[in-house]
Write an enzyme that holds these catalytic residues in place. Structure first.
Site, PDB file in Angstrom:
ATOM      1  N   PRO A  14      -7.724   2.357   4.137  1.00 18.15           N
ATOM      2  CA  PRO A  14      -8.138   3.756   4.015  1.00 18.15           C
ATOM      3  C   PRO A  14      -8.593   4.183   2.624  1.00 18.15           C
ATOM      4  O   PRO A  14      -8.050   3.722   1.625  1.00 18.15           O
ATOM      5  CB  PRO A  14      -6.894   4.539   4.440  1.00 18.15           C
ATOM      6  CG  PRO A  14      -5.777   3.592   4.365  1.00 18.15           C
ATOM      7  CD  PRO A  14      -6.359   2.231   4.623  1.00 18.15           C
ATOM      8  N   ASN A  15      -9.641   5.038   2.638  1.00 15.54           N
ATOM      9  CA  ASN A  15     -10.198   5.644   1.426  1.00 15.54           C
ATOM     10  C   ASN A  15     -11.034   4.689   0.581  1.00 15.54           C
ATOM     11  O   ASN A  15     -11.715   5.134  -0.341  1.00 15.54           O
ATOM     12  CB  ASN A  15      -9.086   6.256   0.557  1.00 15.54           C
ATOM     13  CG  ASN A  15      -8.245   7.249   1.331  1.00 15.54           C
ATOM     14  OD1 ASN A  15      -8.788   8.202   1.882  1.00 15.54           O
ATOM     15  ND2 ASN A  15      -6.960   6.982   1.448  1.00 15.54           N
TER      16      ASN A  15
ATOM     17  N   ARG B 156     -14.132   7.638  -6.037  1.00 15.12           N
ATOM     18  CA  ARG B 156     -12.714   7.931  -5.836  1.00 15.12           C
ATOM     19  C   ARG B 156     -11.910   7.528  -7.079  1.00 15.12           C
ATOM     20  O   ARG B 156     -11.842   6.351  -7.416  1.00 15.12           O
ATOM     21  CB  ARG B 156     -12.184   7.154  -4.630  1.00 15.12           C
ATOM     22  CG  ARG B 156     -10.689   7.263  -4.440  1.00 15.12           C
ATOM     23  CD  ARG B 156     -10.163   6.163  -3.534  1.00 15.12           C
ATOM     24  NE  ARG B 156      -8.728   6.321  -3.368  1.00 15.12           N
ATOM     25  CZ  ARG B 156      -7.924   5.362  -2.914  1.00 15.12           C
ATOM     26  NH1 ARG B 156      -8.428   4.172  -2.608  1.00 15.12           N
ATOM     27  NH2 ARG B 156      -6.641   5.583  -2.800  1.00 15.12           N
TER      28      ARG B 156
ATOM     29  N   TYR C  74      -9.921   3.139 -10.017  1.00 18.14           N
ATOM     30  CA  TYR C  74     -10.596   2.165  -9.152  1.00 18.14           C
ATOM     31  C   TYR C  74     -11.983   1.764  -9.644  1.00 18.14           C
ATOM     32  O   TYR C  74     -12.635   0.921  -9.026  1.00 18.14           O
ATOM     33  CB  TYR C  74     -10.670   2.716  -7.726  1.00 18.14           C
ATOM     34  CG  TYR C  74      -9.311   3.031  -7.152  1.00 18.14           C
ATOM     35  CD1 TYR C  74      -8.894   4.343  -6.977  1.00 18.14           C
ATOM     36  CD2 TYR C  74      -8.432   2.012  -6.817  1.00 18.14           C
ATOM     37  CE1 TYR C  74      -7.632   4.636  -6.481  1.00 18.14           C
ATOM     38  CE2 TYR C  74      -7.166   2.285  -6.309  1.00 18.14           C
ATOM     39  CZ  TYR C  74      -6.785   3.605  -6.146  1.00 18.14           C
ATOM     40  OH  TYR C  74      -5.535   3.880  -5.659  1.00 18.14           O
TER      41      TYR C  74
ATOM     42  N   ASN D   3      -7.240  -5.793   1.492  1.00 19.02           N
ATOM     43  CA  ASN D   3      -6.787  -4.686   0.658  1.00 19.02           C
ATOM     44  C   ASN D   3      -6.368  -3.590   1.626  1.00 19.02           C
ATOM     45  O   ASN D   3      -7.189  -2.796   2.055  1.00 19.02           O
ATOM     46  CB  ASN D   3      -7.886  -4.186  -0.273  1.00 19.02           C
ATOM     47  CG  ASN D   3      -7.369  -3.075  -1.191  1.00 19.02           C
ATOM     48  OD1 ASN D   3      -6.329  -2.479  -0.941  1.00 19.02           O
ATOM     49  ND2 ASN D   3      -8.109  -2.808  -2.241  1.00 19.02           N
TER      50      ASN D   3
ATOM     51  N   ALA E  28      -3.373   2.210   1.204  1.00 13.04           N
ATOM     52  CA  ALA E  28      -2.086   2.904   1.397  1.00 13.04           C
ATOM     53  C   ALA E  28      -1.263   2.324   2.539  1.00 13.04           C
ATOM     54  O   ALA E  28      -0.029   2.421   2.529  1.00 13.04           O
ATOM     55  CB  ALA E  28      -2.331   4.384   1.632  1.00 13.04           C
TER      56      ALA E  28
ATOM     57  N   GLU F   2      -3.439 -10.944  -0.311  1.00 15.01           N
ATOM     58  CA  GLU F   2      -3.305  -9.481  -0.416  1.00 15.01           C
ATOM     59  C   GLU F   2      -3.967  -9.085  -1.731  1.00 15.01           C
ATOM     60  O   GLU F   2      -3.680  -9.672  -2.772  1.00 15.01           O
ATOM     61  CB  GLU F   2      -1.832  -9.073  -0.425  1.00 15.01           C
ATOM     62  CG  GLU F   2      -1.578  -7.609  -0.715  1.00 15.01           C
ATOM     63  CD  GLU F   2      -0.089  -7.290  -0.921  1.00 15.01           C
ATOM     64  OE1 GLU F   2       0.224  -6.162  -1.320  1.00 15.01           O
ATOM     65  OE2 GLU F   2       0.750  -8.208  -0.713  1.00 15.01           O
TER      66      GLU F   2
ATOM     67  N   HIS G  43      -5.288  -5.899  -4.422  1.00 11.60           N
ATOM     68  CA  HIS G  43      -5.323  -4.506  -4.877  1.00 11.60           C
ATOM     69  C   HIS G  43      -6.199  -4.422  -6.119  1.00 11.60           C
ATOM     70  O   HIS G  43      -6.071  -5.257  -7.014  1.00 11.60           O
ATOM     71  CB  HIS G  43      -3.914  -4.013  -5.206  1.00 11.60           C
ATOM     72  CG  HIS G  43      -2.990  -4.071  -4.032  1.00 11.60           C
ATOM     73  ND1 HIS G  43      -3.033  -3.162  -3.006  1.00 11.60           N
ATOM     74  CD2 HIS G  43      -2.021  -4.959  -3.711  1.00 11.60           C
ATOM     75  CE1 HIS G  43      -2.119  -3.486  -2.105  1.00 11.60           C
ATOM     76  NE2 HIS G  43      -1.491  -4.581  -2.513  1.00 11.60           N
TER      77      HIS G  43
ATOM     78  N   ARG H 225       2.125   1.123 -11.401  1.00 10.28           N
ATOM     79  CA  ARG H 225       1.906   2.515 -10.979  1.00 10.28           C
ATOM     80  C   ARG H 225       3.223   3.141 -10.537  1.00 10.28           C
ATOM     81  O   ARG H 225       4.291   2.554 -10.701  1.00 10.28           O
ATOM     82  CB  ARG H 225       0.860   2.545  -9.866  1.00 10.28           C
ATOM     83  CG  ARG H 225      -0.489   1.995 -10.353  1.00 10.28           C
ATOM     84  CD  ARG H 225      -1.535   2.035  -9.277  1.00 10.28           C
ATOM     85  NE  ARG H 225      -1.830   3.411  -8.872  1.00 10.28           N
ATOM     86  CZ  ARG H 225      -2.702   3.702  -7.900  1.00 10.28           C
ATOM     87  NH1 ARG H 225      -3.306   2.731  -7.231  1.00 10.28           N
ATOM     88  NH2 ARG H 225      -2.947   4.957  -7.571  1.00 10.28           N
TER      89      ARG H 225
END
Ligand code: DHK
Length: 149
Positions: free
Chosen positions: A11-12, A19, A24, A73, A76, A97, A99, A106
């Site tokens: 998502p996003n 964004r 990012y 990725n 969320a 995985e 990111h 974070r």
């Protein structure tokens, strides 16, 4: 034709480029797809993005039946989705995985991943350059596995 590597985005990430660029970056998802296709060379890839959890699960099932590797990725969903974790558990091949940001640097809510325990490897914090790095790594793991077989 060899089985494709599935590159799945959560998502996003369709808003990549505008964004939160301070986190990012300014590279768009379309540009990331181009970087992945260049890194893959003649090897086929399937590049997808969805804001819907069920669609990502359906693509993982497709990769189980037709793919050779997965780069995901989950965005969320990384921190919420046991359903995606359960789907990924069934994938027999190399699974990375990914990111864009270093989630471990974070806020606390970004620290517990449901995906890491079922992944072959985790890439976080390389920015969008992490994607071609992951493609090369998956191709390398596939090549090594085929030598062993
Ligand atoms: C992307 C997101 O959308 C966040 O929810 C994750 C991840 C981090 C990324 O760094 O690519 O926490």
């Amino acid at each position: 034709m060899s089985r494709p590597i599935y590159i799945l985005n959560g998502p996003n990430l369709n808003r990549l480029g505008t964004r939160e660029p301070e986190i990012y970056g300014r590279t768009t998802l379309a540009e990331v797809e181009t970087m992945c296709r260049e890194a893959a060379g003649d090897n086929p890839i399937v590049f997808k993005q969805s804001n819907r959890e069920y669609e990502i699960i359906d693509w993982v099932h497709e990769a189980i039946d037709q793919g050779s590797g997965i780069i995901i990725n989950p965005a969320a969903f990384t921190f919420t989705s046991m359903a995606i974790m359960d789907a990924l558990k069934m994938f027999p091949g190399p699974l990375i995985e990914l990111h864009i940001s270093n989630i471990h640097r974070r806020e606390q809510i970004y620290h517990k991943s449901y995906v890491s325990p079922v992944a072959t490897a985790v890439i976080a914090g390389l920015g969008t350059n992490g994607y071609p790095v992951a493609v090369k790594a998956v191709l390398d793991m596939i090549a090594k596995a085929s030598v062993k077989a």
